[in-house]
Design a protein around this motif. Structure first.
Motif, PDB file in Angstrom:
ATOM      1  N   LYS A  48       0.813  -1.227   0.000  1.00 44.72           N
ATOM      2  CA  LYS A  48       0.000   0.000   0.000  1.00 44.72           C
ATOM      3  C   LYS A  48       0.839   1.266   0.000  1.00 44.72           C
ATOM      4  N   GLY A  51       0.846   2.813  -3.680  1.00 47.66           N
ATOM      5  CA  GLY A  51      -0.307   3.593  -4.121  1.00 47.66           C
ATOM      6  C   GLY A  51      -0.449   4.901  -3.362  1.00 47.66           C
ATOM      7  N   SER A 143      -8.399   2.078  -2.110  1.00 48.71           N
ATOM      8  CA  SER A 143      -8.320   1.172  -3.271  1.00 48.71           C
ATOM      9  C   SER A 143      -9.071   1.674  -4.500  1.00 48.71           C
ATOM     10  N   ASN A 144     -10.033   2.558  -4.311  1.00 52.96           N
ATOM     11  CA  ASN A 144     -10.855   3.003  -5.446  1.00 52.96           C
ATOM     12  C   ASN A 144     -10.439   4.396  -5.908  1.00 52.96           C
ATOM     13  N   ASN A 145      -9.168   4.509  -6.314  1.00 56.90           N
ATOM     14  CA  ASN A 145      -8.584   5.787  -6.711  1.00 56.90           C
ATOM     15  C   ASN A 145      -7.547   5.441  -7.778  1.00 56.90           C
ATOM     16  N   ILE A 149      -4.357   2.935  -7.562  1.00 58.07           N
ATOM     17  CA  ILE A 149      -4.341   1.693  -8.359  1.00 58.07           C
ATOM     18  C   ILE A 149      -3.055   1.596  -9.184  1.00 58.07           C
ATOM     19  N   GLN A 152      -0.105   0.745  -7.040  1.00 60.30           N
ATOM     20  CA  GLN A 152      -0.059  -0.680  -6.649  1.00 60.30           C
ATOM     21  C   GLN A 152       0.458  -1.535  -7.813  1.00 60.30           C
ATOM     22  N   GLY A 177      -7.645  -2.725  -5.402  1.00 59.24           N
ATOM     23  CA  GLY A 177      -6.584  -1.838  -5.893  1.00 59.24           C
ATOM     24  C   GLY A 177      -5.379  -2.582  -6.444  1.00 59.24           C
ATOM     25  N   ASN A 236     -12.129   0.669  -9.816  1.00 59.79           N
ATOM     26  CA  ASN A 236     -11.341  -0.547 -10.083  1.00 59.79           C
ATOM     27  C   ASN A 236     -12.159  -1.692 -10.678  1.00 59.79           C
TER      28      ASN A 236
END
Lengths: 309, 309
Positions: A48, A51, A143-145, A149, A152, A177, A236
């Motif tokens: 993480k 990201g 994770s929803n960016n 993403i 990562q 992600g 994602n």
């Protein structure tokens, strides 16, 4: 669209290039040639960091001045705090009161400004939104960016830089992600390489989302792989839907057995969520005999008191 | 006398040059700058591969033709089998009936010819002697053999090649091969660097041997550090007596706590015997504030079923 190669170059000063381990004995057991990308050795102990760093690097100077905010009880809280600290940016972290003290202390240690909230998703979101408005801080979703993403995806990019002959890569699937970033990296560099996601049977939202074509939520989340209880997001999910070969479900026994194999044979400590990717590979191994397979071992932050073999 | 540098060169093709890990966080916790030499990543999962390889390489061709023999229930059985196999030599391994099946299978997997005996030191020795006479095989003691000792010293040699400014090195003390080899390596290369041994309170034969001036045996051996239950020998004891700064005793709780710190912070799996060296360093840390300290993490072969934090 910026390639993952550019992202990798950009975040390189702020992250570790993690080792890639192999094991003749594990290859014999599983029947394929495996390359383990060890993000358990990454800063803060998980992928993480990649990201989080990329997301902050892509803010305007004005945005950086006002800080970033997220809500997380796990690795992303630490990652955003450290990444922000490295870049001279303030990080506001909303953490549920149920989060272990050791994790809250770790976030504070990295310089994060912690707000404790009720242990519900609603209260986490409400607090993050309030802080965002009060301080003008930019909300960074774990994770929803798209920048998260892409960041990562640099783990898979580094893996492909060293091993350009992979037939498939396995990652765990939680918030989506890592697997989405891996898909982007592979599409840009080695499009014939297949991406598989591993997911616990007891938190199978992504598996069901692929079947139904819309984002499903977990009905239960009774899994040792505590990093994989989260659900996919609208950024994602389309990437995953478009690029994944298959999501492979694994039982709790399979996760624990895969965890034990990695600990005892590779001599490294990974967290149960990482073992989910390896367990998924073991389940598919008869289809992948003698192939070259990458496995992203996503992190190593595990509460040892909770593990009994 | 052959220097450890020559030994290191000679065995290099047959062993791994293991990584040296550092951790800012662990340094802060302990208060000194630590350099962990990770023999858990060595072939067969322990430093014993070094000594076994050197011992066989120093045999005459005639001796090699007739094979080698040892008795061991642990890492040296595997090390001698693999080292012999690498060099086209037959290895006869006497193992007690109490040895775990997985270890016996591992020895066989490396090509060792296994003889099972009663679980007593006397029966192990009798069988090894019989095999030695019947086959003309050379007996290789796991720790009380000068070529084995010199081979074990190459771990410290590699450490000093990378970090020539160490103030002290900590190793565990079991049969005495590793600590004696470390002393030889350091005396030849960095004579001002002090060597400390860590030993379990519950198997304190070496501590008492240093006090009394003769080789003492363990009255009890009730320790999680199962690799350290053996006693010193007449070849390594004089080297240790001459070169060691101190043997530091540690409790079972301290071993377990040190083990947990390494697993959780360095994200690597080491065996309890290795944690004894780190626990000893923690006990001495107030004397070693801000010093540069090497720690030999001797191996990673641990029965995970037996570990509960």
């Amino acid at each position: 669209m910026k390639t993952i190669k550019n992202v990798a170059k950009k975040i390189k000063p702020y992250i570790h290039e993690t080792p890639i381990l192999t094991s003749t004995l594990l290859n014999e057991i599983v029947g394929c040639n495996m390359f383990f990308k060890c993000e358990n050795f990454q800063k803060i102990g998980a992928f993480k960091m990649r990201g989080a760093t990329n997301a902050i690097l892509n803010l305007s100077e004005e945005q950086k001045d006002k800080g970033v905010v997220t809500h997380s009880s796990g690795n992303f809280a630490q990652a955003l705090s450290l990444a922000a600290n490295n870049l001279g940016v303030t990080a506001y972290i909303v953490m549920p009161s149920s989060a272990p003290k050791v994790k809250i202390d770790a976030v504070k240690g990295y310089g994060g400004e912690v707000t404790i909230c009720l242990p519900t998703l609603k209260d986490r979101e409400t607090n993050a939104e309030r802080i965002s408005i009060e301080n003008g801080a930019t909300f960074i979703h774990p994770s929803n960016n798209l920048d998260v993403i892409k960041g990562q995806g640099t783990a898979a990019f580094e893996l492909l830089e060293k091993y350009s002959n992979l037939d498939a890569i396995f990652t765990p699937v939680g918030g989506g992600g890592l697997v989405a970033g891996t898909i982007l990296a592979v599409q840009q560099r080695l499009p014939n390489c297949k991406i598989y996601g591993g997911e616990p049977e007891n938190a199978d939202d992504a598996f069901r989302s692929l079947k139904s074509g819309r984002i499903e939520t977990n009905k239960t989340a009774d899994t040792i792989a505590d990093g994989l209880k989260t659900q996919l997001g609208d950024i994602n999910f389309p990437i995953i839907r478009n690029g994944i070969e298959e999501i492979v479900l694994v039982t709790e026994d399979q996760i624990l057995s895969a965890l034990k194999l990695i600990w005892s044979r590779l001599k490294i400590v990974i967290e149960p969520s990482s073992a989910v990717a390896f367990a998924a590979l073991i389940n598919k191994s008869s289809d992948l005999n003698s192939k070259n397979i990458g496995v992203i071992l996503s992190g190593g932050n595990v509460n040892l008191d909770n593990i009994t073999f």
